[in-house]
Every structure is written in C-alpha cells, then in structure tokens.
Write a protein that holds these residues in place. Structure first.
Motif, mmCIF file in Angstrom:
data_model
loop_
_atom_site.group_PDB
_atom_site.id
_atom_site.type_symbol
_atom_site.label_atom_id
_atom_site.label_comp_id
_atom_site.label_asym_id
_atom_site.label_seq_id
_atom_site.Cartn_x
_atom_site.Cartn_y
_atom_site.Cartn_z
ATOM 1 N N ALA A 63 0.831 -1.207 0.000
ATOM 2 C CA ALA A 63 0.000 0.000 0.000
ATOM 3 C C ALA A 63 0.866 1.259 0.000
ATOM 4 O O ALA A 63 0.564 2.231 -0.708
ATOM 5 N N ARG A 64 1.955 1.245 0.784
ATOM 6 C CA ARG A 64 2.843 2.414 0.790
ATOM 7 C C ARG A 64 3.527 2.565 -0.560
ATOM 8 O O ARG A 64 3.696 3.671 -1.061
ATOM 9 N N SER A 65 3.926 1.471 -1.168
ATOM 10 C CA SER A 65 4.550 1.534 -2.499
ATOM 11 C C SER A 65 3.581 2.118 -3.518
ATOM 12 O O SER A 65 3.975 2.927 -4.369
ATOM 13 N N ALA A 66 2.318 1.728 -3.433
ATOM 14 C CA ALA A 66 1.309 2.262 -4.346
ATOM 15 C C ALA A 66 1.136 3.766 -4.133
ATOM 16 O O ALA A 66 0.963 4.520 -5.103
ATOM 17 N N GLU A 67 1.171 4.210 -2.882
ATOM 18 C CA GLU A 67 1.070 5.644 -2.594
ATOM 19 C C GLU A 67 2.248 6.404 -3.205
ATOM 20 O O GLU A 67 2.068 7.490 -3.759
ATOM 21 N N VAL A 68 3.437 5.837 -3.087
ATOM 22 C CA VAL A 68 4.621 6.481 -3.672
ATOM 23 C C VAL A 68 4.488 6.534 -5.186
ATOM 24 O O VAL A 68 4.767 7.558 -5.819
ATOM 25 N N GLU A 69 4.058 5.437 -5.794
ATOM 26 C CA GLU A 69 3.884 5.398 -7.254
ATOM 27 C C GLU A 69 2.853 6.420 -7.724
ATOM 28 O O GLU A 69 3.008 7.010 -8.796
ATOM 29 N N ALA A 70 1.808 6.629 -6.935
ATOM 30 C CA ALA A 70 0.750 7.566 -7.320
ATOM 31 C C ALA A 70 1.139 9.022 -7.080
ATOM 32 O O ALA A 70 0.525 9.933 -7.641
ATOM 33 N N ALA A 71 2.153 9.241 -6.274
ATOM 34 C CA ALA A 71 2.567 10.609 -5.953
ATOM 35 C C ALA A 71 3.107 11.302 -7.192
ATOM 36 O O ALA A 71 3.789 10.694 -8.018
ATOM 37 N N THR A 72 2.792 12.587 -7.301
ATOM 38 C CA THR A 72 3.269 13.358 -8.449
ATOM 39 C C THR A 72 4.230 14.467 -8.054
ATOM 40 O O THR A 72 4.803 15.124 -8.924
ATOM 41 N N THR A 73 4.403 14.657 -6.738
ATOM 42 C CA THR A 73 5.337 15.680 -6.263
ATOM 43 C C THR A 73 6.191 15.106 -5.142
ATOM 44 O O THR A 73 5.817 14.119 -4.502
ATOM 45 N N ALA A 74 7.300 15.759 -4.898
ATOM 46 C CA ALA A 74 8.170 15.338 -3.794
ATOM 47 C C ALA A 74 7.432 15.460 -2.468
ATOM 48 O O ALA A 74 7.605 14.623 -1.578
ATOM 49 N N ALA A 75 6.597 16.453 -2.331
ATOM 50 C CA ALA A 75 5.827 16.635 -1.096
ATOM 51 C C ALA A 75 4.876 15.463 -0.878
ATOM 52 O O ALA A 75 4.715 14.996 0.258
ATOM 53 N N GLU A 76 4.244 14.989 -1.934
ATOM 54 C CA GLU A 76 3.342 13.837 -1.805
ATOM 55 C C GLU A 76 4.123 12.585 -1.410
ATOM 56 O O GLU A 76 3.650 11.792 -0.596
ATOM 57 N N VAL A 77 5.292 12.408 -1.995
ATOM 58 C CA VAL A 77 6.128 11.266 -1.603
ATOM 59 C C VAL A 77 6.514 11.395 -0.135
ATOM 60 O O VAL A 77 6.438 10.440 0.631
ATOM 61 N N GLY A 78 6.915 12.610 0.277
ATOM 62 C CA GLY A 78 7.292 12.843 1.657
ATOM 63 C C GLY A 78 6.152 12.635 2.649
ATOM 64 O O GLY A 78 6.374 12.325 3.810
#
Length: 98
Positions: free
Chosen positions: A76-91
């Motif tokens: 689930a965390r990997s999917a969130e990272v993959e879906a992120a479009t900005t560094a802030a979203e990844v963070g």
C-alpha cells in the motif's frame, strides 16, 4: 524490520526473524515425522514455551498472518509512492507501520 519484530500468540511474543523462521521450518519437519513431538522453545530472548503441534499450528498461522499484513502495508505504501506526483506527496507517505 517490522516483519522481523515478532508477533503475539497467547500473550507471548514469538520471534519472526530469519533464524526463527528457519527454526520453525525445522520444527515443522519434526512434527510432520512425529505429531506428538514436543520441545522447549525459546519464543523470544526472554521467554520459553513448551512447543507442541497445537501451539505450533497457532504460531504458524499467526506468523503467516503477520507477514501477510506487513507485506500488504508495504504494498500500500509503495502504491502511494507510485501515485505521488510531487516530492511533497512522496514525503507525506507514512513510513510508520500501523
């Protein structure tokens, strides 16, 4: 780290690191050969239990559920990272297992 942190069965923390998982495989082999086999078992660095087929079945099932839950959380965390479009979203993706 969470996978290897252990899991609870009947109020006892059971190790789930690589040496413990190897020992569980060896115990499964003993129990397959003799279902009445029992052993004094070091569940964690401080607790010993008498391991028999009944307790082992509970430990095996709890261990499988623990690892499945950890991997599901990780996916689930990997999917969130993959879906992120900005560094802030990844963070913003949590790295704390809950």
């Amino acid at each position: 780290r969470v996978r290897d942190a252990g899991f609870m069965v009947e109020g006892v923390l059971f190790d789930s690191d690589l040496p413990a998982r190897t020992a569980y495989l060896e115990l499964a082999s003993e129990l397959e050969a003799d279902s009445t086999y029992t052993a004094q078992w070091k569940a964690n660095p401080t607790d010993w239990v008498t391991m028999d087929a009944t307790l082992f079945a509970k430990v095996r099932d709890a261990g499988k559920a623990h690892i499945a839950a950890v991997f599901a959380w990780q996916a689930a965390r990997s999917a969130e990272v993959e879906a992120a479009t900005t560094a802030a979203e990844v963070g913003a993706v949590s790295s704390s297992y809950a």
